[in-house]
Design an enzyme around this catalytic site. Structure first.
Site, PDB file in Angstrom:
ATOM      1  N   MET A  11      11.112   1.051   2.280  1.00 17.83           N
ATOM      2  CA  MET A  11      11.198   1.217   0.829  1.00 17.83           C
ATOM      3  C   MET A  11      11.434  -0.166   0.212  1.00 17.83           C
ATOM      4  O   MET A  11      12.010  -1.054   0.855  1.00 17.83           O
ATOM      5  CB  MET A  11      12.370   2.140   0.457  1.00 17.83           C
ATOM      6  CG  MET A  11      12.136   3.599   0.777  1.00 17.83           C
ATOM      7  SD  MET A  11      13.541   4.635   0.290  1.00 17.83           S
ATOM      8  CE  MET A  11      13.487   4.527  -1.499  1.00 17.83           C
ATOM      9  N   SER A  16       3.827  -0.461  -3.572  1.00 17.70           N
ATOM     10  CA  SER A  16       3.165   0.002  -4.798  1.00 17.70           C
ATOM     11  C   SER A  16       2.664  -1.178  -5.621  1.00 17.70           C
ATOM     12  O   SER A  16       1.614  -1.084  -6.276  1.00 17.70           O
ATOM     13  CB  SER A  16       4.120   0.863  -5.631  1.00 17.70           C
ATOM     14  OG  SER A  16       4.518   1.986  -4.893  1.00 17.70           O
ATOM     15  N   ASP A  86      -1.103   6.207  -2.690  1.00 17.82           N
ATOM     16  CA  ASP A  86       0.285   5.707  -2.606  1.00 17.82           C
ATOM     17  C   ASP A  86       1.203   6.855  -2.193  1.00 17.82           C
ATOM     18  O   ASP A  86       0.833   8.026  -2.305  1.00 17.82           O
ATOM     19  CB  ASP A  86       0.721   5.126  -3.954  1.00 17.82           C
ATOM     20  CG  ASP A  86       1.942   4.204  -3.805  1.00 17.82           C
ATOM     21  OD1 ASP A  86       2.147   3.646  -2.711  1.00 17.82           O
ATOM     22  OD2 ASP A  86       2.700   4.055  -4.791  1.00 17.82           O
ATOM     23  N   GLU A  87       2.400   6.496  -1.710  1.00 16.62           N
ATOM     24  CA  GLU A  87       3.365   7.480  -1.181  1.00 16.62           C
ATOM     25  C   GLU A  87       2.660   8.356  -0.130  1.00 16.62           C
ATOM     26  O   GLU A  87       2.857   9.580  -0.071  1.00 16.62           O
ATOM     27  CB  GLU A  87       3.958   8.352  -2.314  1.00 16.62           C
ATOM     28  CG  GLU A  87       4.577   7.582  -3.471  1.00 16.62           C
ATOM     29  CD  GLU A  87       5.853   6.809  -3.110  1.00 16.62           C
ATOM     30  OE1 GLU A  87       6.363   6.937  -1.967  1.00 16.62           O
ATOM     31  OE2 GLU A  87       6.328   6.051  -3.984  1.00 16.62           O
TER      32      GLU A  87
HETATM   33  N1  LIG Z   1      13.431  -8.228 -11.086  1.00 21.42           N
HETATM   34  C1  LIG Z   1      12.581  -8.523 -10.086  1.00 21.42           C
HETATM   35  N2  LIG Z   1      12.094  -9.759  -9.952  1.00 21.42           N
HETATM   36  C2  LIG Z   1      11.224 -10.072  -8.958  1.00 21.42           C
HETATM   37  N3  LIG Z   1      10.780  -9.208  -8.056  1.00 21.42           N
HETATM   38  C3  LIG Z   1      11.260  -7.953  -8.141  1.00 21.42           C
HETATM   39  C4  LIG Z   1      12.155  -7.535  -9.150  1.00 21.42           C
HETATM   40  N4  LIG Z   1      12.437  -6.231  -8.965  1.00 21.42           N
HETATM   41  C5  LIG Z   1      11.716  -5.856  -7.886  1.00 21.42           C
HETATM   42  N5  LIG Z   1      11.015  -6.900  -7.382  1.00 21.42           N
HETATM   43  C6  LIG Z   1      10.105  -6.915  -6.222  1.00 21.42           C
HETATM   44  O1  LIG Z   1       9.490  -5.667  -6.140  1.00 21.42           O
HETATM   45  C7  LIG Z   1       9.610  -5.168  -4.804  1.00 21.42           C
HETATM   46  C8  LIG Z   1       9.567  -3.657  -4.860  1.00 21.42           C
HETATM   47  O2  LIG Z   1       8.277  -3.307  -5.269  1.00 21.42           O
HETATM   48  P1  LIG Z   1       7.686  -1.824  -5.170  1.00 21.42           P
HETATM   49  O3  LIG Z   1       6.212  -2.010  -5.239  1.00 21.42           O
HETATM   50  O4  LIG Z   1       8.344  -0.981  -6.184  1.00 21.42           O
HETATM   51  O5  LIG Z   1       8.159  -1.423  -3.683  1.00 21.42           O
HETATM   52  P2  LIG Z   1       7.760  -0.211  -2.754  1.00 21.42           P
HETATM   53  O6  LIG Z   1       6.560   0.477  -3.326  1.00 21.42           O
HETATM   54  O7  LIG Z   1       7.485  -0.839  -1.415  1.00 21.42           O
HETATM   55  O8  LIG Z   1       8.974   0.676  -2.678  1.00 21.42           O
HETATM   56  C9  LIG Z   1      10.907  -5.780  -4.307  1.00 21.42           C
HETATM   57  O9  LIG Z   1      10.946  -5.899  -2.895  1.00 21.42           O
HETATM   58  C10 LIG Z   1      10.860  -7.163  -4.933  1.00 21.42           C
HETATM   59  O10 LIG Z   1      10.076  -8.027  -4.131  1.00 21.42           O
HETATM   60  C1  LIG Z   2      13.574   7.184   3.646  1.00 15.31           C
HETATM   61  C2  LIG Z   2      13.112   8.365   2.855  1.00 15.31           C
HETATM   62  C3  LIG Z   2      12.549   8.188   1.606  1.00 15.31           C
HETATM   63  N1  LIG Z   2      12.150   9.253   0.891  1.00 15.31           N
HETATM   64  C4  LIG Z   2      11.558   9.056  -0.446  1.00 15.31           C
HETATM   65  C5  LIG Z   2      12.347   8.224  -1.412  1.00 15.31           C
HETATM   66  C6  LIG Z   2      11.267   7.684  -2.348  1.00 15.31           C
HETATM   67  O1  LIG Z   2      11.033   8.663  -3.342  1.00 15.31           O
HETATM   68  C7  LIG Z   2      10.048   7.560  -1.430  1.00 15.31           C
HETATM   69  C8  LIG Z   2       9.770   6.150  -1.000  1.00 15.31           C
HETATM   70  O2  LIG Z   2       9.316   5.416  -2.101  1.00 15.31           O
HETATM   71  P1  LIG Z   2       9.126   3.823  -2.093  1.00 15.31           P
HETATM   72  O3  LIG Z   2       8.101   3.614  -3.167  1.00 15.31           O
HETATM   73  O4  LIG Z   2       8.629   3.414  -0.742  1.00 15.31           O
HETATM   74  O5  LIG Z   2      10.432   3.197  -2.413  1.00 15.31           O
HETATM   75  O6  LIG Z   2      10.344   8.347  -0.283  1.00 15.31           O
HETATM   76  C9  LIG Z   2      12.281  10.530   1.401  1.00 15.31           C
HETATM   77  O7  LIG Z   2      11.881  11.516   0.755  1.00 15.31           O
HETATM   78  N2  LIG Z   2      12.841  10.723   2.622  1.00 15.31           N
HETATM   79  C10 LIG Z   2      13.268   9.686   3.362  1.00 15.31           C
HETATM   80  O8  LIG Z   2      13.786   9.906   4.492  1.00 15.31           O
END
Ligand SMILES: Nc1ncnc2c1ncn2[C@@H]1O[C@H](COP(=O)(O)OP(=O)(O)O)[C@@H](O)[C@H]1O
Ligand SMILES: Cc1cn([C@H]2C[C@H](O)[C@@H](COP(=O)(O)O)O2)c(=O)[nH]c1=O
EC number: 2.7.1.21
Length: 215
Positions: A11, A16, A86-87
């Site tokens: 996560m 995304s 995604d997801e």
């Molecule tokens: N305020 C911020 N400034 C710079 N980068 C940020 C900030 N907030 C989040 N991020 C970047 O965004 C990433 C999360 O992006 P996101 O696409 O939402 O992650 P994921 O889909 O993998 O859960 C963080 O790891 C960080 O690199």
């Molecule tokens: C570890 C874990 C995560 N989830 C859920 C929590 C978030 O809604 C998504 C992951 O989103 P991200 O964009 O990668 O941050 O997955 C879950 O349902 N169960 C789990 O064990």
């Protein structure tokens, strides 16, 4: 050759964001993407990044046939040059098979994004199928970090900052939710020891480890 690519990571590592960048770069060159998602934190039919960007997407439902959806779209005169999912951990294994068929039979690139394992370090069924079928599995380059500074490789579920190991596999949520059910990314060592930032902080303040001068 069109490919099924699984972009994977913990996560909060930027999956995304990368999905949105791929979409932006292709649409800037006149290509048309089909964007699927399921249970994004921003709500139904949304693909969102923590950097604040969001785009509309097709919300995938239980039992939805993604291959048939695309064939239907194309046969009604719609255009699709590539697919983003995604997801993807939330998709059923059959839906991942349908995405592989989109690559092989429709000749479209499919970019899937998702976490591989759940809060108990077990594979999500959709992610397992992606690992089995993808032409490539790409681990994201931006490292999310554990509170100790090591690379975060695992997702912990937390309640009030404390790690829990019981519960449903799917609970939509976010990192940095101190008061409610939330998530925290950890290195394997601290995931195994169930040591979150909050519990490490509490342990550091414990009288057992504070330097105590003799009375
Ligand atoms: N305020 C911020 N400034 C710079 N980068 C940020 C900030 N907030 C989040 N991020 C970047 O965004 C990433 C999360 O992006 P996101 O696409 O939402 O992650 P994921 O889909 O993998 O859960 C963080 O790891 C960080 O690199
Ligand atoms: C570890 C874990 C995560 N989830 C859920 C929590 C978030 O809604 C998504 C992951 O989103 P991200 O964009 O990668 O941050 O997955 C879950 O349902 N169960 C789990 O064990």
């Amino acid at each position: 050759m069109p490919e099924l690519v699984f972009f994977s990571g913990t996560m909060d590592c930027g999956k995304s964001t990368l999905a949105l960048q791929i979409e932006h770069n292709r649409s800037a060159r006149g290509l048309q993407g089909m964007i699927f998602t399921r249970d994004d934190r921003a709500g139904e039919g949304k693909l969102s990044s923590r950097l604040g960007l969001v785009t509309d997407a097709v919300e995938v439902a239980d039992g939805m046939d993604l291959y048939a959806y695309l064939v239907d779209h194309l046969s009604q005169g719609g255009r699709t040059d590539y697919v983003i999912a995604d997801e993807a951990q939330f998709l059923a294994p059959e839906q991942i098979d349908q995405l592989a068929r989109v690559v092989d039979d429709l000749g479209l690139d499919v970019y899937a994004f998702g976490i591989t394992t759940d809060f108990r370090t077990k594979l999500f069924p959709g992610s397992q199928r992606l690992v089995e079928l993808a032409d490539r599995v790409e681990v994201l380059q931006v490292e999310a970090l554990c509170w100790c500074g090591a690379r975060a490789t695992h997702n912990a579920r937390t309640v009030g900052g404390q790690m829990v190991v019981e519960g449903a596999q799917v609970v939509v949520g976010d990192v940095n939710q101190a008061d409610t059910v939330g998530y925290e990314v950890l290195c394997r060592r601290h995931h195994r020891r169930r040591m979150t930032a909050a519990s490490a902080h509490a342990a550091a303040l414990s009288p057992d480890v504070l330097p105590v001068s003799p009375a």
